[in-house]
Write a protein that holds these residues in place. Structure first.
Motif, PDB file in Angstrom:
ATOM      1  N   UNK A 102       0.842  -1.200   0.000  1.00  0.00           N
ATOM      2  CA  UNK A 102       0.000   0.000   0.000  1.00  0.00           C
ATOM      3  C   UNK A 102       0.876   1.249   0.000  1.00  0.00           C
ATOM      4  N   UNK A 103       0.280   2.331  -0.480  1.00  0.00           N
ATOM      5  CA  UNK A 103       1.016   3.601  -0.536  1.00  0.00           C
ATOM      6  C   UNK A 103       0.033   4.700  -0.939  1.00  0.00           C
ATOM      7  N   UNK A 104       0.383   5.951  -0.639  1.00  0.00           N
ATOM      8  CA  UNK A 104      -0.405   7.059  -1.207  1.00  0.00           C
ATOM      9  C   UNK A 104      -0.192   7.116  -2.713  1.00  0.00           C
ATOM     10  N   UNK A 105       0.931   6.581  -3.154  1.00  0.00           N
ATOM     11  CA  UNK A 105       1.272   6.532  -4.583  1.00  0.00           C
ATOM     12  C   UNK A 105       0.856   5.164  -5.134  1.00  0.00           C
ATOM     13  N   UNK A 106      -0.357   5.100  -5.666  1.00  0.00           N
ATOM     14  CA  UNK A 106      -0.882   3.803  -6.126  1.00  0.00           C
ATOM     15  C   UNK A 106      -0.092   3.242  -7.306  1.00  0.00           C
ATOM     16  N   UNK A 107       0.331   4.144  -8.188  1.00  0.00           N
ATOM     17  CA  UNK A 107       1.076   3.678  -9.367  1.00  0.00           C
ATOM     18  C   UNK A 107       2.368   2.970  -8.931  1.00  0.00           C
ATOM     19  N   UNK A 108       3.063   3.578  -7.971  1.00  0.00           N
ATOM     20  CA  UNK A 108       4.299   2.969  -7.462  1.00  0.00           C
ATOM     21  C   UNK A 108       4.020   1.666  -6.732  1.00  0.00           C
ATOM     22  N   UNK A 109       2.953   1.649  -5.943  1.00  0.00           N
ATOM     23  CA  UNK A 109       2.602   0.420  -5.215  1.00  0.00           C
ATOM     24  C   UNK A 109       2.287  -0.695  -6.204  1.00  0.00           C
ATOM     25  N   UNK A 110       1.597  -0.318  -7.278  1.00  0.00           N
ATOM     26  CA  UNK A 110       1.252  -1.321  -8.286  1.00  0.00           C
ATOM     27  C   UNK A 110       2.510  -1.843  -8.981  1.00  0.00           C
ATOM     28  N   UNK A 160       4.463 -10.337  -8.037  1.00  0.00           N
ATOM     29  CA  UNK A 160       3.221 -11.091  -8.139  1.00  0.00           C
ATOM     30  C   UNK A 160       2.363 -10.875  -6.881  1.00  0.00           C
ATOM     31  N   UNK A 161       2.339  -9.613  -6.438  1.00  0.00           N
ATOM     32  CA  UNK A 161       1.593  -9.278  -5.227  1.00  0.00           C
ATOM     33  C   UNK A 161       0.359  -8.461  -5.539  1.00  0.00           C
ATOM     34  N   UNK A 162      -0.095  -7.710  -4.557  1.00  0.00           N
ATOM     35  CA  UNK A 162      -1.332  -6.938  -4.675  1.00  0.00           C
ATOM     36  C   UNK A 162      -1.044  -5.505  -4.237  1.00  0.00           C
ATOM     37  N   UNK A 163      -1.857  -4.577  -4.742  1.00  0.00           N
ATOM     38  CA  UNK A 163      -1.609  -3.174  -4.408  1.00  0.00           C
ATOM     39  C   UNK A 163      -2.902  -2.469  -4.048  1.00  0.00           C
ATOM     40  N   UNK A 164      -2.773  -1.486  -3.172  1.00  0.00           N
ATOM     41  CA  UNK A 164      -3.921  -0.629  -2.857  1.00  0.00           C
ATOM     42  C   UNK A 164      -3.412   0.753  -2.480  1.00  0.00           C
ATOM     43  N   UNK A 165      -4.285   1.732  -2.637  1.00  0.00           N
ATOM     44  CA  UNK A 165      -3.914   3.067  -2.197  1.00  0.00           C
ATOM     45  C   UNK A 165      -4.233   3.197  -0.706  1.00  0.00           C
ATOM     46  N   UNK A 166      -3.346   3.820   0.050  1.00  0.00           N
ATOM     47  CA  UNK A 166      -3.593   4.034   1.475  1.00  0.00           C
ATOM     48  C   UNK A 166      -2.761   5.197   1.995  1.00  0.00           C
ATOM     49  N   UNK A 167      -3.449   6.120   2.636  1.00  0.00           N
ATOM     50  CA  UNK A 167      -2.772   7.170   3.390  1.00  0.00           C
ATOM     51  C   UNK A 167      -2.849   6.746   4.854  1.00  0.00           C
ATOM     52  N   UNK A 168      -1.706   6.399   5.439  1.00  0.00           N
ATOM     53  CA  UNK A 168      -1.735   5.833   6.799  1.00  0.00           C
ATOM     54  C   UNK A 168      -2.173   6.837   7.863  1.00  0.00           C
ATOM     55  N   UNK A 169      -2.203   8.116   7.502  1.00  0.00           N
ATOM     56  CA  UNK A 169      -2.645   9.109   8.494  1.00  0.00           C
ATOM     57  C   UNK A 169      -4.169   9.242   8.526  1.00  0.00           C
ATOM     58  N   UNK A 170      -4.854   8.481   7.693  1.00  0.00           N
ATOM     59  CA  UNK A 170      -6.318   8.518   7.620  1.00  0.00           C
ATOM     60  C   UNK A 170      -6.870   7.272   8.340  1.00  0.00           C
ATOM     61  N   UNK A 171      -7.345   7.480   9.572  1.00  0.00           N
ATOM     62  CA  UNK A 171      -7.750   6.352  10.412  1.00  0.00           C
ATOM     63  C   UNK A 171      -8.781   5.434   9.759  1.00  0.00           C
ATOM     64  N   UNK A 172      -9.817   6.040   9.190  1.00  0.00           N
ATOM     65  CA  UNK A 172     -10.880   5.224   8.593  1.00  0.00           C
ATOM     66  C   UNK A 172     -10.336   4.416   7.412  1.00  0.00           C
ATOM     67  N   UNK A 173      -9.468   5.056   6.634  1.00  0.00           N
ATOM     68  CA  UNK A 173      -8.888   4.359   5.474  1.00  0.00           C
ATOM     69  C   UNK A 173      -8.003   3.197   5.934  1.00  0.00           C
ATOM     70  N   UNK A 174      -7.293   3.398   7.041  1.00  0.00           N
ATOM     71  CA  UNK A 174      -6.434   2.328   7.570  1.00  0.00           C
ATOM     72  C   UNK A 174      -7.283   1.136   8.008  1.00  0.00           C
ATOM     73  N   UNK A 175      -8.339   1.392   8.759  1.00  0.00           N
ATOM     74  CA  UNK A 175      -9.210   0.299   9.223  1.00  0.00           C
ATOM     75  C   UNK A 175      -9.728  -0.508   8.032  1.00  0.00           C
ATOM     76  N   UNK A 176     -10.156   0.243   7.015  1.00  0.00           N
ATOM     77  CA  UNK A 176     -10.717  -0.414   5.819  1.00  0.00           C
ATOM     78  C   UNK A 176      -9.631  -1.219   5.080  1.00  0.00           C
ATOM     79  N   UNK A 177      -8.445  -0.645   4.970  1.00  0.00           N
ATOM     80  CA  UNK A 177      -7.364  -1.298   4.216  1.00  0.00           C
ATOM     81  C   UNK A 177      -6.918  -2.598   4.888  1.00  0.00           C
ATOM     82  N   UNK A 178      -6.807  -2.586   6.224  1.00  0.00           N
ATOM     83  CA  UNK A 178      -6.364  -3.802   6.921  1.00  0.00           C
ATOM     84  C   UNK A 178      -7.432  -4.897   6.793  1.00  0.00           C
ATOM     85  N   UNK A 179      -8.693  -4.489   6.925  1.00  0.00           N
ATOM     86  CA  UNK A 179      -9.771  -5.468   6.795  1.00  0.00           C
ATOM     87  C   UNK A 179      -9.831  -6.021   5.381  1.00  0.00           C
TER      88      UNK A 179
END
Ligand code: NAD
Length: 266
Positions: free
Chosen positions: A44-52, A59-78
């Protein structure tokens, strides 16, 4: 007696790892190393293109995530646990530094808050969300928080150095609390690790004799005298993370592990 097979101790096949800030630099090295050991990695990263791009390499997976955003973090881990079948390893690598450093009189409230919201709030949010999932699953887990040698030897400035010391102590507190759930929590403390384009600048690799020399007093000074004689490589950090994520470190929790080419000897 059966002879143990050490290669099984580092085998992460079947394990799911989430690496924050994995679009480049140390996070990319950590993602590569975990995948090489067999883990399925969510980058994960704020930079989705780089994460991808990182995910494509391993051969992994990517998602966008700003770790300073609590709700986004909860959603990303789940989402990681739901889509990949669990969450065994969390690496809190995302961090910001130089752009928010400098002399204390030049640090604005905004610079202070922004850095701490990523380096400290982000680590806390991710640890909390991952611990909840790991405890509920009951399979134990590993949390690796990326601190820095700057937690011990300041030099970048109050914002960054303070944030990395906080990460080291949060790690210890959490290790104590989560040990009964078989969740090991450790801090990785990288020394100077080259994450920019092009080859790293040379270092002298010629440390002073142990006595009679004044301690180096600037970051540049220390880098120039790094005992191992070269900048660290992101994969060298990744190898240490594999150690902390694997059965090689079953009995290791609450430590601050410098991977620093000898920086802390200076
Ligand atoms: N490079 C070093 O010498 C060094 C030394 C000690 C510690 N560290 C630590 O290692 C970690 C990685 O550093 P690096 O040198 O690879 O940095 P980097 O700048 O190369 O990479 C950091 C990554 O984090 C991402 N990121 C930034 N803010 C984010 C946010 N809010 N949410 C999610 N992702 C975010 C960036 O997009 C980037 O991909 C940091 O925590 C840093 O403090 C680095």
């Amino acid at each position: 007696m059966t002879t143990p097979d050490p290669s099984a101790w580092i085998d992460l096949t079947g394990k799911v790892a989430h690496v924050t800030g994995g679009a480049k630099g140390i996070g990319r090295g950590i993602s590569r190393a975990l995948a090489a050991a067999g883990a399925t990695v969510m980058v994960s990263d704020v930079n989705l293109e780089g994460a991808q791009a990182t995910a494509n390499e391993i051969d992994g997976h990517a998602m966008t995530l700003d770790v300073s955003d609590r709700a986004a973090v909860d959603e990303a881990m789940q989402k990681t646990a739901d889509s990949l079948g669990g969450l065994d390893v969390l690496v809190n690598n995302a961090g910001v530094y130089l752009e928010f450093g400098g002399p204390v009189r030049d640090i604005t409230d905004d610079m202070w808050r922004t850095l701490w919201s990523v380096n400290v709030d982000g680590v806390f949010y991710c640890c909390r969300a991952a611990a909840d999932i790991m405890i509920n699953h009951g399979n134990g887990g590993r949390i690796i928080n990326v601190s820095s040698t700057q937690a011990v030897t300041p030099g970048v400035g109050v914002t960054y150095d303070g944030s990395k010391a906080a990460v080291a102590q949060i790690t210890k507190a959490l290790a104590l609390e989560l040990a009964p759930h078989n969740i090991n929590v450790n801090a990785l403390a990288p020394g100077p690790t080259w994450v920019n384009e092009g080859p790293p600048p040379a270092t002298a690799g010629n440390p002073p004799p142990p006595s009679g020399e004044p301690l180096a007093d600037t970051v540049a000074d220390r880098i120039a005298r790094l005992p191992k004689g070269h900048w660290g490589d992101p994969m060298e950090q990744g190898k240490a993370v594999v150690f902390l994520a694997s059965s090689m470190s079953d009995f290791v929790t609450g430590i601050y592990l410098p991977v620093d080419g000898g920086w802390l000897t200076l």
